[in-house]
Design a protein around this motif. Sequence first.
Motif, PDB file in Angstrom:
ATOM      1  N   SER A  87      -2.796 -19.761   2.048  1.00 59.36           N
ATOM      2  CA  SER A  87      -2.438 -18.959   0.875  1.00 59.36           C
ATOM      3  C   SER A  87      -3.117 -17.602   0.989  1.00 59.36           C
ATOM      4  N   THR A  88      -2.349 -16.605   1.424  1.00 62.95           N
ATOM      5  CA  THR A  88      -2.865 -15.253   1.598  1.00 62.95           C
ATOM      6  C   THR A  88      -1.831 -14.266   1.069  1.00 62.95           C
ATOM      7  N   PRO A  89      -2.228 -13.060   0.671  1.00 67.05           N
ATOM      8  CA  PRO A  89      -1.236 -12.043   0.277  1.00 67.05           C
ATOM      9  C   PRO A  89      -0.306 -11.736   1.453  1.00 67.05           C
ATOM     10  N   ARG A  90       1.002 -11.707   1.203  1.00 73.42           N
ATOM     11  CA  ARG A  90       1.983 -11.505   2.264  1.00 73.42           C
ATOM     12  C   ARG A  90       1.986 -10.044   2.694  1.00 73.42           C
ATOM     13  N   LEU A  91       1.875  -9.802   3.997  1.00 73.30           N
ATOM     14  CA  LEU A  91       1.943  -8.444   4.538  1.00 73.30           C
ATOM     15  C   LEU A  91       3.411  -8.018   4.603  1.00 73.30           C
ATOM     16  N   LEU A  92       3.756  -6.935   3.906  1.00 75.82           N
ATOM     17  CA  LEU A  92       5.147  -6.485   3.805  1.00 75.82           C
ATOM     18  C   LEU A  92       5.490  -5.355   4.758  1.00 75.82           C
ATOM     19  N   GLY A  93       4.488  -4.631   5.225  1.00 79.98           N
ATOM     20  CA  GLY A  93       4.785  -3.544   6.147  1.00 79.98           C
ATOM     21  C   GLY A  93       3.551  -2.787   6.558  1.00 79.98           C
ATOM     22  N   THR A  94       3.675  -2.089   7.690  1.00 83.83           N
ATOM     23  CA  THR A  94       2.585  -1.260   8.201  1.00 83.83           C
ATOM     24  C   THR A  94       3.162   0.068   8.657  1.00 83.83           C
ATOM     25  N   SER A  95       2.303   1.080   8.689  1.00 83.18           N
ATOM     26  CA  SER A  95       2.778   2.388   9.146  1.00 83.18           C
ATOM     27  C   SER A  95       1.584   3.258   9.512  1.00 83.18           C
ATOM     28  N   GLU A  96       1.788   4.073  10.549  1.00 82.53           N
ATOM     29  CA  GLU A  96       0.808   5.094  10.885  1.00 82.53           C
ATOM     30  C   GLU A  96       1.145   6.371  10.131  1.00 82.53           C
ATOM     31  N   ILE A  97       0.131   7.071   9.678  1.00 76.04           N
ATOM     32  CA  ILE A  97       0.305   8.335   8.954  1.00 76.04           C
ATOM     33  C   ILE A  97      -0.290   9.427   9.827  1.00 76.04           C
ATOM     34  N   GLY A  98       0.536  10.002  10.684  1.00 81.95           N
ATOM     35  CA  GLY A  98       0.022  10.981  11.626  1.00 81.95           C
ATOM     36  C   GLY A  98      -0.901  10.313  12.630  1.00 81.95           C
ATOM     37  N   THR A  99      -1.929  11.038  12.990  1.00 81.99           N
ATOM     38  CA  THR A  99      -2.915  10.504  13.940  1.00 81.99           C
ATOM     39  C   THR A  99      -4.238  10.168  13.290  1.00 81.99           C
ATOM     40  N   GLU A 100      -4.365  10.422  12.001  1.00 79.44           N
ATOM     41  CA  GLU A 100      -5.660  10.282  11.348  1.00 79.44           C
ATOM     42  C   GLU A 100      -5.737   9.116  10.371  1.00 79.44           C
ATOM     43  N   ALA A 101      -4.631   8.409  10.111  1.00 76.86           N
ATOM     44  CA  ALA A 101      -4.667   7.324   9.119  1.00 76.86           C
ATOM     45  C   ALA A 101      -3.525   6.356   9.386  1.00 76.86           C
ATOM     46  N   ALA A 102      -3.644   5.183   8.798  1.00 74.94           N
ATOM     47  CA  ALA A 102      -2.604   4.153   8.857  1.00 74.94           C
ATOM     48  C   ALA A 102      -2.712   3.351   7.573  1.00 74.94           C
ATOM     49  N   LEU A 103      -1.623   2.651   7.224  1.00 79.36           N
ATOM     50  CA  LEU A 103      -1.663   1.860   5.998  1.00 79.36           C
ATOM     51  C   LEU A 103      -1.033   0.500   6.221  1.00 79.36           C
ATOM     52  N   LEU A 104      -1.461  -0.455   5.406  1.00 78.06           N
ATOM     53  CA  LEU A 104      -0.905  -1.798   5.376  1.00 78.06           C
ATOM     54  C   LEU A 104      -0.536  -2.100   3.930  1.00 78.06           C
ATOM     55  N   ALA A 105       0.708  -2.528   3.699  1.00 81.73           N
ATOM     56  CA  ALA A 105       1.196  -2.810   2.349  1.00 81.73           C
ATOM     57  C   ALA A 105       1.304  -4.325   2.157  1.00 81.73           C
ATOM     58  N   TYR A 106       0.564  -4.857   1.184  1.00 76.11           N
ATOM     59  CA  TYR A 106       0.584  -6.281   0.868  1.00 76.11           C
ATOM     60  C   TYR A 106       1.249  -6.483  -0.492  1.00 76.11           C
ATOM     61  N   GLU A 107       1.867  -7.655  -0.653  1.00 72.85           N
ATOM     62  CA  GLU A 107       2.353  -7.999  -1.981  1.00 72.85           C
ATOM     63  C   GLU A 107       1.164  -8.120  -2.937  1.00 72.85           C
ATOM     64  N   HIS A 108       1.387  -7.722  -4.172  1.00 72.13           N
ATOM     65  CA  HIS A 108       0.313  -7.772  -5.163  1.00 72.13           C
ATOM     66  C   HIS A 108       0.246  -9.153  -5.790  1.00 72.13           C
ATOM     67  N   LEU A 109      -0.923  -9.761  -5.759  1.00 73.72           N
ATOM     68  CA  LEU A 109      -1.174 -11.028  -6.433  1.00 73.72           C
ATOM     69  C   LEU A 109      -2.240 -10.801  -7.498  1.00 73.72           C
ATOM     70  N   ASP A 110      -1.967 -11.313  -8.678  1.00 75.72           N
ATOM     71  CA  ASP A 110      -2.915 -11.134  -9.781  1.00 75.72           C
ATOM     72  C   ASP A 110      -4.022 -12.167  -9.634  1.00 75.72           C
ATOM     73  N   THR A 111      -5.113 -11.769  -9.016  1.00 74.88           N
ATOM     74  CA  THR A 111      -6.222 -12.685  -8.726  1.00 74.88           C
ATOM     75  C   THR A 111      -7.540 -12.047  -9.130  1.00 74.88           C
ATOM     76  N   ARG A 112      -8.572 -12.841  -9.093  1.00 79.01           N
ATOM     77  CA  ARG A 112      -9.931 -12.335  -9.298  1.00 79.01           C
ATOM     78  C   ARG A 112     -10.828 -12.943  -8.211  1.00 79.01           C
ATOM     79  N   PRO A 113     -11.791 -12.189  -7.712  1.00 76.83           N
ATOM     80  CA  PRO A 113     -12.673 -12.710  -6.667  1.00 76.83           C
ATOM     81  C   PRO A 113     -13.507 -13.882  -7.181  1.00 76.83           C
ATOM     82  N   LEU A 114     -13.858 -14.779  -6.274  1.00 77.25           N
ATOM     83  CA  LEU A 114     -14.672 -15.936  -6.649  1.00 77.25           C
ATOM     84  C   LEU A 114     -16.039 -15.506  -7.163  1.00 77.25           C
ATOM     85  N   ASP A 115     -16.504 -14.331  -6.746  1.00 74.05           N
ATOM     86  CA  ASP A 115     -17.776 -13.821  -7.257  1.00 74.05           C
ATOM     87  C   ASP A 115     -17.745 -13.615  -8.764  1.00 74.05           C
TER      88      ASP A 115
END
Length: 565
Positions: A87-115
């Motif tokens: 059970s993990t957030p589903r990865l929906l897509g990835t992309s490089e933004i030029g040469t200085e950054a990249a992003l990963l888009a996950y589905e949003h799940l309404d959760t709270r950390p165990l902490d």
Amino acid sequence: LSFSPVSARRIEDDHQGSRRYAIGLEDGTSLDVTVLDRDRQVAGLPYRLWRRIRLNSETRRRAIRSLRAELEREALMAYAAQAAGASTPRLLGTSEIGTEAALLAYEHLDTRPLDEVPDEEIDDDLLAQIWEQVGLLQIQRLAHRRLTGDGIHLDKAGRIVLTDPRSGEIAAGDLLLRLDVAQLLTYLALRVGPERSVRAAAAVMGPDALAAAIPLLQRIALTRETRSALAKAKHVLPEIREQIVALRPQNRVEEVRLERFRPRTLITIIAGAVAAYIVMSQLSQVDLYRVVTTANWAWSGVALVASFVSFVAAALMLRGFVPEHLPLWRTVLVQFASSFVKLVAPAAVGGVAINTRYLQKRGIRPASAVASVGASQLIMLVFHIALLLLFAYITGSSTATSFTPSRGLVLALLALALLVVVVLGVPPLRRLVTARMHKLFSNVLPRLLDVLQSPRKMVEACVGTLMITIAFVVCLYACVCAFGGDISFTAVAVVYLTANAIGSAAPTPGGLGAVELALAAGLTVAGVPRELATSAVLLHRLLTFWLPVLPGWASFTYLQRNDAL
């Protein structure tokens, strides 16, 4: 990416400092986007480099990766976790933004950390869910590497969600999988207690998986946050081990060494190099050919005998503080073995460790072994101070003109007295020192009472303790006489006892450097010419520190082969 965002909100960065955003889409759904920045990759770089140098190759992570490699690593781990059924957030897509950054888009799940979940809400069903999710990863040889309160989330339906795949490893080896078990066991033990943590893990993973994790229940193997929490709960790791051993008392697992070296070892090496420089500078001031040809060999022989007697005396002292029977000559061999260990350990550490190990191998319980060695060290300290005061009084009354303390020595003693007053007068410092002393000597008093019930043991302990000091003083006195020095025995005793205290506090192996400087300076203050004092000190250290190394190595090897160490 083919999304139609209508809003973006910056949320808390992840543990590696990467930016995270909550993105609202036209259809009313949301995304969680993680942005990998090239400039953020150097965040925490010194710490990662230190861990990479310190840990062995299988457990460490790469300190520096390219932006592309970081993107591919996280994406691959996210897809692998989904394929494993975790059970993990589903990865929906990835992309490089030029040469200085990249992003990963996950589905949003309404959760709270165990902490953020209160301890009382973490019930057995929740613990079982956590271990089931980790079990799914382990079946597919996936190591999460960050099973902490911010990597484990709880959704509104009460289901566990594992997040933060970037730290993970695919095709993980056994060691990494066992590290995950050790990390999760420890984190949950800090939350719900060792007994519940082990019981829940055993119900899902099985006792054998927990037994395999015992050697990895080391602070160095855990995450930084868990190590910080353990600093306030030092009982947790031992209690986890006890709970697992109760499940599998017959299971034997080989020890795992994760560290290439310890910080203390690095400090010892640096201090040893400095000490070697000091000793070499002393040697440069001495004509070694003249030392060898002019030394009185009769006095040198007396010094050699005195050096050997010190090992017999150390064996008698240890026997005296152990109610159980210890064979004399094997105990003497143990003392020679400790002289070999002193080459790589500070003077006050090597002998204690070797003697404790020897007593445990003789079938004495660890607590009693530590108590016996602690009792011997305590009485040795008492004798040391008493003899120092006695010889100082005799020296001051008989040869006050030849051994008058310098202004620097008086100032040093005053500074030491001021330090003692400050430590005892400041409550936090006093509590710290008291706690350390209580931990060190907690079982010493009962052990001393056991010794006092046997007059023979008491005499053996006292005679051995006294003989050690007298033998070393005789050795130093004979070394001075070997080069024609004229100094009283009591003055030599004061010099040796003072220098030995300095050497015990030095972090170098065997007090190397510190002892030589203190002895040479003390003899010079006592009226011995500097060149003669240096020659005598070098001969003394040759007989008491360097010469016993070879028989010490032979003794150490023999005792190990016979399972005595």
